[in-house]
Design a protein around this motif. Structure first.
Motif, PDB file in Angstrom:
ATOM      1  N   GLY A  28      50.019-109.386  16.243  1.00 18.80           N
ATOM      2  CA  GLY A  28      49.834-108.816  17.719  1.00 18.80           C
ATOM      3  C   GLY A  28      48.026-108.409  17.846  1.00 18.80           C
ATOM      4  N   VAL A  29      47.189-108.835  18.315  1.00 14.99           N
ATOM      5  CA  VAL A  29      45.585-108.633  19.210  1.00 14.99           C
ATOM      6  C   VAL A  29      45.150-107.137  19.663  1.00 14.99           C
ATOM      7  CG1 VAL A  29      43.736-109.572  20.323  1.00 14.99           C
ATOM      8  CG2 VAL A  29      45.523-111.426  18.934  1.00 14.99           C
ATOM      9  N   LEU A  30      45.037-106.657  19.105  1.00 11.81           N
ATOM     10  CA  LEU A  30      44.565-105.407  19.564  1.00 11.81           C
ATOM     11  C   LEU A  30      43.245-105.121  20.371  1.00 11.81           C
ATOM     12  CD1 LEU A  30      45.446-103.037  16.485  1.00 11.81           C
ATOM     13  CD2 LEU A  30      47.300-103.738  17.834  1.00 11.81           C
ATOM     14  N   GLY A  31      43.278-104.193  21.652  1.00 10.25           N
ATOM     15  CA  GLY A  31      41.203-104.220  22.193  1.00 10.25           C
ATOM     16  C   GLY A  31      40.956-103.406  21.068  1.00 10.25           C
ATOM     17  N   ASN A  32      39.410-103.058  22.642  1.00 11.23           N
ATOM     18  CA  ASN A  32      38.618-102.863  21.366  1.00 11.23           C
ATOM     19  C   ASN A  32      39.089-101.917  19.808  1.00 11.23           C
ATOM     20  OD1 ASN A  32      36.646-104.044  23.178  1.00 11.23           O
ATOM     21  ND2 ASN A  32      36.000-103.027  23.806  1.00 11.23           N
ATOM     22  N   CYS A  36      46.075-100.249  21.036  1.00 14.87           N
ATOM     23  CA  CYS A  36      46.941-101.241  22.410  1.00 14.87           C
ATOM     24  C   CYS A  36      46.889-102.323  21.920  1.00 14.87           C
ATOM     25  CB  CYS A  36      47.113-100.353  23.703  1.00 14.87           C
ATOM     26  SG  CYS A  36      45.644-101.505  24.445  1.00 14.87           S
ATOM     27  N   VAL A  37      48.273-103.435  22.192  1.00 17.24           N
ATOM     28  CA  VAL A  37      48.397-104.383  22.263  1.00 17.24           C
ATOM     29  C   VAL A  37      47.641-105.230  23.194  1.00 17.24           C
ATOM     30  CG1 VAL A  37      49.857-106.503  21.168  1.00 17.24           C
ATOM     31  CG2 VAL A  37      50.405-104.036  20.601  1.00 17.24           C
ATOM     32  N   ILE A  38      47.316-106.148  23.333  1.00 12.86           N
ATOM     33  CA  ILE A  38      46.569-106.670  24.633  1.00 12.86           C
ATOM     34  C   ILE A  38      46.928-108.539  24.601  1.00 12.86           C
ATOM     35  CG2 ILE A  38      44.719-105.507  25.223  1.00 12.86           C
ATOM     36  CD1 ILE A  38      42.910-107.550  24.140  1.00 12.86           C
ATOM     37  N   ALA A  39      47.781-108.530  23.558  1.00 12.21           N
ATOM     38  CA  ALA A  39      48.360-109.693  23.280  1.00 12.21           C
ATOM     39  C   ALA A  39      48.907-109.592  21.921  1.00 12.21           C
ATOM     40  CB  ALA A  39      47.233-111.161  22.806  1.00 12.21           C
ATOM     41  N   LYS A  40      50.346-111.052  21.973  1.00 10.98           N
ATOM     42  CA  LYS A  40      51.128-110.974  20.883  1.00 10.98           C
ATOM     43  C   LYS A  40      51.814-112.733  20.894  1.00 10.98           C
ATOM     44  CE  LYS A  40      53.910-110.188  24.751  1.00 10.98           C
ATOM     45  NZ  LYS A  40      53.769-110.402  25.974  1.00 10.98           N
ATOM     46  N   SER A  50      55.750-105.308  23.524  1.00 11.76           N
ATOM     47  CA  SER A  50      55.737-106.539  25.153  1.00 11.76           C
ATOM     48  C   SER A  50      53.833-106.008  24.776  1.00 11.76           C
ATOM     49  CB  SER A  50      55.752-105.667  26.534  1.00 11.76           C
ATOM     50  OG  SER A  50      55.875-104.332  26.246  1.00 11.76           O
ATOM     51  N   THR A  51      52.910-106.587  25.963  1.00  9.31           N
ATOM     52  CA  THR A  51      51.785-106.485  26.365  1.00  9.31           C
ATOM     53  C   THR A  51      51.089-105.024  27.015  1.00  9.31           C
ATOM     54  OG1 THR A  51      51.347-108.792  26.789  1.00  9.31           O
ATOM     55  CG2 THR A  51      49.398-107.248  27.473  1.00  9.31           C
ATOM     56  N   GLY A  52      50.541-104.218  25.815  1.00 10.67           N
ATOM     57  CA  GLY A  52      50.047-103.422  26.507  1.00 10.67           C
ATOM     58  C   GLY A  52      50.535-102.200  25.790  1.00 10.67           C
ATOM     59  N   VAL A  53      51.562-102.582  25.152  1.00 11.73           N
ATOM     60  CA  VAL A  53      51.985-101.090  24.692  1.00 11.73           C
ATOM     61  C   VAL A  53      51.014-100.963  23.209  1.00 11.73           C
ATOM     62  CG1 VAL A  53      54.526-102.039  24.682  1.00 11.73           C
ATOM     63  CG2 VAL A  53      52.974-102.307  22.482  1.00 11.73           C
ATOM     64  N   PRO A  54      51.167 -98.485  23.538  1.00 12.25           N
ATOM     65  CA  PRO A  54      50.406 -98.494  21.839  1.00 12.25           C
ATOM     66  C   PRO A  54      50.728 -99.729  20.804  1.00 12.25           C
ATOM     67  CG  PRO A  54      51.446 -97.263  23.507  1.00 12.25           C
ATOM     68  CD  PRO A  54      51.887 -98.070  23.584  1.00 12.25           C
ATOM     69  N   ILE A  55      50.040 -99.248  20.000  1.00 11.45           N
ATOM     70  CA  ILE A  55      49.551 -99.546  18.637  1.00 11.45           C
ATOM     71  C   ILE A  55      51.095 -99.067  17.470  1.00 11.45           C
ATOM     72  CG2 ILE A  55      48.132 -98.468  17.749  1.00 11.45           C
ATOM     73  CD1 ILE A  55      49.448-101.576  16.644  1.00 11.45           C
ATOM     74  N   TRP A  56      51.632 -97.687  17.702  1.00  4.93           N
ATOM     75  CA  TRP A  56      52.729 -96.780  17.100  1.00  4.93           C
ATOM     76  C   TRP A  56      53.383 -97.464  17.428  1.00  4.93           C
ATOM     77  CZ3 TRP A  56      48.157 -95.006  19.495  1.00  4.93           C
ATOM     78  CH2 TRP A  56      48.976 -94.175  21.181  1.00  4.93           C
ATOM     79  N   GLU A  57      53.816 -97.698  19.312  1.00  3.18           N
ATOM     80  CA  GLU A  57      54.731 -98.154  19.074  1.00  3.18           C
ATOM     81  C   GLU A  57      55.581 -99.687  18.772  1.00  3.18           C
ATOM     82  OE1 GLU A  57      56.092 -98.153  22.884  1.00  3.18           O
ATOM     83  OE2 GLU A  57      55.128 -95.654  24.107  1.00  3.18           O
ATOM     84  N   ALA A  58      54.263-100.444  18.464  1.00  2.00           N
ATOM     85  CA  ALA A  58      54.527-101.857  18.365  1.00  2.00           C
ATOM     86  C   ALA A  58      54.958-101.804  17.250  1.00  2.00           C
ATOM     87  CB  ALA A  58      52.675-102.593  18.666  1.00  2.00           C
ATOM     88  N   MET A  59      53.963-101.005  16.437  1.00  2.00           N
ATOM     89  CA  MET A  59      54.606-100.784  14.455  1.00  2.00           C
ATOM     90  C   MET A  59      55.906-100.643  14.493  1.00  2.00           C
ATOM     91  SD  MET A  59      50.957 -99.792  13.185  1.00  2.00           S
ATOM     92  CE  MET A  59      51.540 -99.973  11.518  1.00  2.00           C
TER      93      MET A  59
END
Length: 403
Positions: A28-32, A36-40, A50-59
């Motif tokens: 997952g690629v994170l924003g600034n 949040c995840v801007i690409a996966k 999915s794109t745009g989810v917060p990092i804690w939800e992605a993890m």
């Protein structure tokens, strides 16, 4: 014929070019701010991220994933290399976005369009190590639909009208770029659910529902290329800078610091394009969903720091909601005028001194590093300037049509 090239999971693919151990892993690629995840990658998408989810939800959904901070400077390097390769195969290329190109499909003698698509795809993988998908059709709208259905690492040319009809019948109308949400619901009221439904609808109805833009899509879906390829980017009608704060804040000094940061980036862009602005707007978004906005017109077109600050301060006061944490800000400059054609104010004061200071600041930063010399009002954001990933943003990749 028109070709559309789209890189597969471009940000992730770009990270895998320099970090080979990421191949095959869920990435997952994170924003600034890393919020949040801007690409996966496809592997992470399969885990439900999915794109745009917060990092804690992605993890939580993908605990074995590898998360890296985005680096648009590196992504532009690879994007320009892809552009060079495509330009070797076509006399007319549109740099649509950092990972998308439209180009005139011109196979050499003895090569059909299907083989041509495969050669372009394979050459980019060989030279740049980025997997891409290429679609070729009679119009750019059809070409994009074809490349979308051929992912990942596909190459497909569809030139037969019957094959086009079969493809359009399978695709929901929302697959067309620009058709979503309200427009999709509006079309469904008229029984238009697939791309083929739109192509076979009455052209005048589509124009009434979707204006001239929708009519262009109608022609394109019917194989008439009415949207041209733009080898050079048209002039900007507006320029904008801004984005997420990362961490929400209700501190007025911190919000003011973000105003100055975004304003300096906006001025940098105005100077690059050699234009002045006559009108600005400022928008602030808040964590609770509220938003504030301020607008102002300038007495004369300008890109000067002091002039823009004088008009943007009241805009910020108008957009500011006390004691509510803000988490994003955008500045927009429109009514743009080429610097060489601008009519300056008759009684403008301090102009020559301000221009000299601006030129000096520009030359220092050009020589030593971006934003090395900046307003002291940005001192509360010292950590932002110390993070190299914040030096570069997607909108700083210049020449793209879609920004």
């Amino acid at each position: 014929m028109v070709a559309h090239l789209d890189a597969d999971c471009f940000y992730v693919s770009a990270e895998r070019v320099r970090y080979e151990h990421l191949n095959g892993l869920p990435v997952g690629v994170l924003g600034n701010q890393g919020a949040c995840v801007i690409a996966k990658s496809y592997e992470m998408k399969a885990a439900g991220v999915s794109t745009g989810v917060p990092i804690w939800e992605a993890m939580a959904k993908c605990p074995d994933g590898v998360y890296v901070k985005r680096d648009f400077r590196w992504y532009e390097v690879l994007s320009r290399l892809m552009l060079e390769v495509v330009s070797e195969f076509s006399p007319k290329v549109e740099y649509y976005s950092i990972d998308e190109f439209f180009f005139e499909a011109t196979p050499p003698p003895g090569m059909d369009h299907q083989r041509y698509a495969e050669v372009v795809r394979d050459r980019i993988k060989e030279r740049v190590q980025i997997p891409v998908t290429v679609g070729i059709a009679r119009s750019r709208t059809l070409a994009k639909l074809i490349s979308d259905t051929a992912k990942p690492f596909g190459a497909r040319a569809v030139l037969d009208p019957q094959e086009e009809t079969e493809l359009l019948a399978r695709l929901p109308v929302a697959e067309i770029a620009g058709i979503a949400g309200r427009r999709e619901r509006q079309l469904q009221l008229w029984g238009i659910h697939t791309c083929l439904d739109l192509a076979q609808a009455d052209r005048r109805l589509i124009r009434d529902l979707l204006t001239a833009t929708g009519e262009s899509l109608w022609w394109e879906l019917n194989g008439d290329p009415v949207v041209p390829i733009h080898p050079a980017r048209p002039l900007h009608r507006a320029l904008s800078r801004g984005g997420s704060f990362g961490e929400a804040t209700d501190d007025p000094m911190m919000i003011y610091a973000w105003l100055i940061r975004n304003m300096e980036r906006l001025i940098e862009e105005l100077r690059y394009h050699k234009v002045l602005t006559k009108h600005v707007s400022l928008r602030v978004g808040y964590r609770d969903g509220q938003a504030g906005e301020g607008r102002a017109s300038l007495e004369f077109p300008s890109d000067r720091f002091d002039v823009l600050l004088d008009v943007l301060r009241p805009c910020l006061r108008h957009a500011w909601i006390k004691r509510v944490p803000a988490n994003r800000m955008h500045l927009i400059a429109d009514h743009l005028t080429p610097r060489a054609n601008a009519q300056l104010g008759l009684f403008e004061s301090g102009g020559q001194r301000a221009d000299t200071i601006a030129d000096l600041k520009h030359e220092v930063n050009k020589k030593i590093g971006r934003f090395t010399l900046r307003s002291a009002a940005t001192l509360p954001l010292a950590s932002i300037y110390q993070d190299e990933s914040n030096e570069w943003d997607i909108c700083d990749v210049r020449g793209k049509i879609c920004f």
